[in-house]
Write an enzyme that holds these catalytic residues in place. Sequence first.
Site, PDB file in Angstrom:
ATOM      1  N   SER A 109       1.226  -1.217  -0.221  1.00  0.00           N
ATOM      2  CA  SER A 109       0.298  -0.311  -0.161  1.00  0.00           C
ATOM      3  C   SER A 109       1.031   1.319  -0.003  1.00  0.00           C
ATOM      4  CB  SER A 109      -0.330  -0.082   1.402  1.00  0.00           C
ATOM      5  OG  SER A 109      -1.201   1.180   1.050  1.00  0.00           O
ATOM      6  N   CYS A 111       0.483   3.857   1.635  1.00  0.00           N
ATOM      7  CA  CYS A 111       0.320   4.369   3.566  1.00  0.00           C
ATOM      8  C   CYS A 111       1.697   3.842   3.780  1.00  0.00           C
ATOM      9  CB  CYS A 111      -0.945   3.676   3.836  1.00  0.00           C
ATOM     10  SG  CYS A 111      -0.358   2.187   4.906  1.00  0.00           S
ATOM     11  N   TYR A 138      -1.092  -0.768  10.355  1.00  0.00           N
ATOM     12  CA  TYR A 138      -0.813  -1.501   8.928  1.00  0.00           C
ATOM     13  C   TYR A 138       0.441  -0.372   7.941  1.00  0.00           C
ATOM     14  CZ  TYR A 138      -3.171  -2.311   4.609  1.00  0.00           C
ATOM     15  OH  TYR A 138      -3.023  -2.781   2.992  1.00  0.00           O
ATOM     16  N   LYS A 142       3.107  -3.240   6.216  1.00  0.00           N
ATOM     17  CA  LYS A 142       3.237  -3.503   5.125  1.00  0.00           C
ATOM     18  C   LYS A 142       4.598  -3.585   4.488  1.00  0.00           C
ATOM     19  CE  LYS A 142       0.309  -5.592   4.028  1.00  0.00           C
ATOM     20  NZ  LYS A 142       0.199  -6.365   2.835  1.00  0.00           N
ATOM     21  N   HIS A 181     -12.824   2.849   2.658  1.00  0.00           N
ATOM     22  CA  HIS A 181     -12.459   3.731   2.565  1.00  0.00           C
ATOM     23  C   HIS A 181     -12.942   4.524   1.778  1.00  0.00           C
ATOM     24  CE1 HIS A 181      -8.859   0.503   1.810  1.00  0.00           C
ATOM     25  NE2 HIS A 181      -8.815   1.886   2.728  1.00  0.00           N
TER      26      HIS A 181
END
Length: 325
Positions: A109, A111, A138, A142, A181
């Site tokens: 991701s 992020c 999160y 990742k 989202h």
Amino acid sequence: MRKVYVAGHRGMVGAAILRHLQNRQAGGEPLELVTRTRSELDLTNQVAVRDFMRAERPDVVILAAAKVGGIHANNTYPADFIYDNLMIECNVIHQAFAAGVKRLLQLGSSCIYPCAAPQPMREDALLTGVLEPTNEPYALAKIAGIKLCESYNRQHGVDYRSVMPTNLYGPGDNFHPENSHVLPALIRRFHEAKRDGLDEVKVWGTGKPRREFLHVDDMAEASLYVLDLPRDVYEANTQPMLSHINVGCGEDISIADLAILVAKTIGFTGKITQDDSKPDGTMQKLIDVSRLSSMGWRARVRLEDGIRETYAWFLDQAASDIRAK
């Protein structure tokens, strides 16, 4: 014949990747596709994943399984997000290696990048600053997935790759009123406002943050494109300690303008206001896609077209739910 295991095939991205692989299969490509539902295989269970990999011995693993959610979900369940995602990545990547899998693709991701990273965010922005607090757990999971792949490549000579998509949307998205989202949340909110005859919709935050959106079919196509690249081509465009590739469309839009676009698509003609008591998150998240573009891939689905298709899927699912009752 290549045996390909798609982890997370019932999620939005995994389902899209599986559809693309099935199309290849129907076109004559010699593929054996392997899937397991969550009830059939708990990816957070090390022993279960080990036994599965030993029994199936796939040639290729695509790791699209993850626990995902929007700002509310990430804020409410941080322990779940970091634990589940770390366990999934550790189990799948390590047990794939132990079973002799030479090629793996894991999906991450955008992020992963610092909240103050220069825009558009390049791959080398990783680990250069502080992460966005609302989804830090999160994001850390990742990042760990990227470093797992890099470490197994360096130590064991396997070919494990990572792709980092921007915000994804499309058929199969999560439209939960609290845990979705931003784009599917807006679709549901404006749909319900139109259905109920409301004259106003409040949108979270100031509306100023800008976001990039990539249709899930574009993501599936890009994932398989990166997976199929010859190893020398892939490695020529990455580095041993910077082996992930950004995937996006290269354009962003403000949340306020996105809300207007969604409202227009759905046919909501009332007032749109901003609830600035709610968090904005990172003010801009546009990723640099020049590396993937230089390798020959670009997104094809326009945002307007993608929202229209996603809303049609949402309506079809709502009708199916009604018929099922």
